[in-house]
Write a protein that holds these residues in place. Sequence first.
Motif, PDB file in Angstrom:
ATOM      1  N   PHE A  42     -33.309 -36.748 -43.464  1.00 36.15           N
ATOM      2  CA  PHE A  42     -33.075 -35.877 -42.311  1.00 36.15           C
ATOM      3  C   PHE A  42     -33.973 -36.261 -41.143  1.00 36.15           C
ATOM      4  CE2 PHE A  42     -34.028 -31.993 -39.867  1.00 36.15           C
ATOM      5  CZ  PHE A  42     -32.744 -31.683 -39.435  1.00 36.15           C
ATOM      6  N   ALA A  43     -35.230 -36.611 -41.440  1.00 42.03           N
ATOM      7  CA  ALA A  43     -36.136 -37.059 -40.378  1.00 42.03           C
ATOM      8  C   ALA A  43     -35.581 -38.303 -39.696  1.00 42.03           C
ATOM      9  CB  ALA A  43     -37.524 -37.327 -40.955  1.00 42.03           C
ATOM     10  N   ALA A  44     -35.066 -39.235 -40.500  1.00 44.83           N
ATOM     11  CA  ALA A  44     -34.460 -40.433 -39.930  1.00 44.83           C
ATOM     12  C   ALA A  44     -33.250 -40.086 -39.078  1.00 44.83           C
ATOM     13  CB  ALA A  44     -34.066 -41.396 -41.052  1.00 44.83           C
ATOM     14  N   LEU A  45     -32.481 -39.084 -39.528  1.00 41.64           N
ATOM     15  CA  LEU A  45     -31.322 -38.632 -38.756  1.00 41.64           C
ATOM     16  C   LEU A  45     -31.762 -38.127 -37.387  1.00 41.64           C
ATOM     17  CD1 LEU A  45     -28.333 -37.813 -38.438  1.00 41.64           C
ATOM     18  CD2 LEU A  45     -28.884 -35.682 -39.634  1.00 41.64           C
ATOM     19  N   LEU A  46     -32.841 -37.367 -37.346  1.00 37.91           N
ATOM     20  CA  LEU A  46     -33.348 -36.874 -36.070  1.00 37.91           C
ATOM     21  C   LEU A  46     -33.796 -38.024 -35.175  1.00 37.91           C
ATOM     22  CD1 LEU A  46     -35.468 -33.757 -37.132  1.00 37.91           C
ATOM     23  CD2 LEU A  46     -33.187 -33.781 -36.104  1.00 37.91           C
ATOM     24  N   PHE A  47     -34.370 -39.070 -35.784  1.00 43.13           N
ATOM     25  CA  PHE A  47     -34.852 -40.212 -35.008  1.00 43.13           C
ATOM     26  C   PHE A  47     -33.713 -41.030 -34.407  1.00 43.13           C
ATOM     27  CE2 PHE A  47     -38.754 -40.250 -38.010  1.00 43.13           C
ATOM     28  CZ  PHE A  47     -39.299 -39.191 -37.298  1.00 43.13           C
ATOM     29  N   THR A  48     -32.516 -40.901 -34.975  1.00 44.85           N
ATOM     30  CA  THR A  48     -31.370 -41.591 -34.365  1.00 44.85           C
ATOM     31  C   THR A  48     -30.949 -40.911 -33.068  1.00 44.85           C
ATOM     32  OG1 THR A  48     -29.679 -40.281 -35.520  1.00 44.85           O
ATOM     33  CG2 THR A  48     -30.506 -42.272 -36.634  1.00 44.85           C
ATOM     34  N   LYS A  49     -31.330 -39.642 -32.926  1.00 41.09           N
ATOM     35  CA  LYS A  49     -30.959 -38.839 -31.749  1.00 41.09           C
ATOM     36  C   LYS A  49     -29.436 -38.814 -31.555  1.00 41.09           C
ATOM     37  CE  LYS A  49     -35.390 -39.755 -29.524  1.00 41.09           C
ATOM     38  NZ  LYS A  49     -36.104 -40.252 -28.333  1.00 41.09           N
ATOM     39  N   SER A  50     -28.744 -38.751 -32.673  1.00 39.57           N
ATOM     40  CA  SER A  50     -27.285 -38.751 -32.648  1.00 39.57           C
ATOM     41  C   SER A  50     -26.764 -37.319 -32.708  1.00 39.57           C
ATOM     42  CB  SER A  50     -26.740 -39.559 -33.835  1.00 39.57           C
ATOM     43  OG  SER A  50     -25.348 -39.384 -33.967  1.00 39.57           O
ATOM     44  N   ARG A  51     -26.102 -36.881 -31.668  1.00 35.18           N
ATOM     45  CA  ARG A  51     -25.541 -35.533 -31.659  1.00 35.18           C
ATOM     46  C   ARG A  51     -24.378 -35.411 -32.635  1.00 35.18           C
ATOM     47  NH1 ARG A  51     -25.524 -33.942 -25.174  1.00 35.18           N
ATOM     48  NH2 ARG A  51     -27.766 -34.224 -24.849  1.00 35.18           N
ATOM     49  N   SER A  52     -23.573 -36.449 -32.727  1.00 36.40           N
ATOM     50  CA  SER A  52     -22.456 -36.404 -33.665  1.00 36.40           C
ATOM     51  C   SER A  52     -22.964 -36.338 -35.100  1.00 36.40           C
ATOM     52  CB  SER A  52     -21.559 -37.631 -33.485  1.00 36.40           C
ATOM     53  OG  SER A  52     -22.261 -38.834 -33.754  1.00 36.40           O
ATOM     54  N   GLY A  53     -24.073 -37.030 -35.383  1.00 36.40           N
ATOM     55  CA  GLY A  53     -24.648 -36.989 -36.716  1.00 36.40           C
ATOM     56  C   GLY A  53     -25.159 -35.606 -37.078  1.00 36.40           C
ATOM     57  N   ILE A  54     -25.813 -34.947 -36.129  1.00 29.03           N
ATOM     58  CA  ILE A  54     -26.321 -33.593 -36.365  1.00 29.03           C
ATOM     59  C   ILE A  54     -25.158 -32.625 -36.574  1.00 29.03           C
ATOM     60  CG2 ILE A  54     -27.564 -31.657 -35.352  1.00 29.03           C
ATOM     61  CD1 ILE A  54     -29.410 -33.838 -36.264  1.00 29.03           C
ATOM     62  N   LEU A  55     -24.119 -32.746 -35.749  1.00 30.24           N
ATOM     63  CA  LEU A  55     -22.954 -31.866 -35.894  1.00 30.24           C
ATOM     64  C   LEU A  55     -22.259 -32.092 -37.233  1.00 30.24           C
ATOM     65  CD1 LEU A  55     -21.390 -32.022 -32.310  1.00 30.24           C
ATOM     66  CD2 LEU A  55     -22.482 -30.057 -33.396  1.00 30.24           C
ATOM     67  N   GLY A  56     -22.163 -33.347 -37.645  1.00 28.35           N
ATOM     68  CA  GLY A  56     -21.556 -33.651 -38.933  1.00 28.35           C
ATOM     69  C   GLY A  56     -22.314 -33.014 -40.072  1.00 28.35           C
TER      70      GLY A  56
END
Length: 262
Positions: A45-59
């Motif tokens: 999840f931390a890595a997901l935040l570091f991508t700064k991807s809005r689509s990833g967070i919404l998914g």
Amino acid sequence: WIQDVKNRDYATLGQPNWMAAYLDILILIALSFKNKISLLSVPFFAALLFTKSRSGILGLIFGGAIFFAILFIKERAKIFTNKFLIISVILILFSSFIFSSPFTQTTSKTQSLEPSPYIDIGISQSSDIRKIVWEGAVKVWQRYPLFGSGVETFAFAYYKDRPVAHNMVSEWDFLYNKAHNEYLNLLATTGSVGFLAYLGVILTFVIWSIYNLQFTIFNKFPIALFTAWISILVTNFFGFSVVIIGLYFFLIPAFCAILKDD
């Protein structure tokens, strides 16, 4: 991916949004385990935040909401007896406060979009660019409504229907070989026939899952697979699948079918 490698994680998948889509799958699958493997969801999840991807967070939000809703319906109070799941969720929430999400971040450089003799108007919002490309994708489909312009021909077909507004964004000179929306991309390149076939796959697996998620000696694992698959549908709406995501789109239903047979 060369635009902003210092500020956004992107791994070897080539682009931050693709990495985020992959991490959504890993996070939900990790949460399904009743042991320490569940804790892997936290660094994911931390890595997901570091991508700064809005689509990833919404998914992840959509997939996670369905995951916990199904768990609550199936297990109710038992859900709180899984200490690793509870610890993982707490640490994930804590991480979201420590590392800001892409929805709370603002761009450090902004410029006025007033008429100017120069094309350079700063970095355009990705959402604005996507709307323009989506409009062009619909126009491509309108020209080829039945079978589309041809598989993987969007880069060629888009130029004839490219909206004028695309010339006024920072990516005016980019080659768009995808519509940045899996569904519209299929609609434009494979037409109504290909698009309906794709929707048929989605509806078939969703209906199958509703009737078959009751099974399993693997506890939460099939539910995690299904909700990870749902996250793919969300991230694909704002982008497009690469090989690893495309493989999971077709293999996750196969994994679930095998688990049911076992």
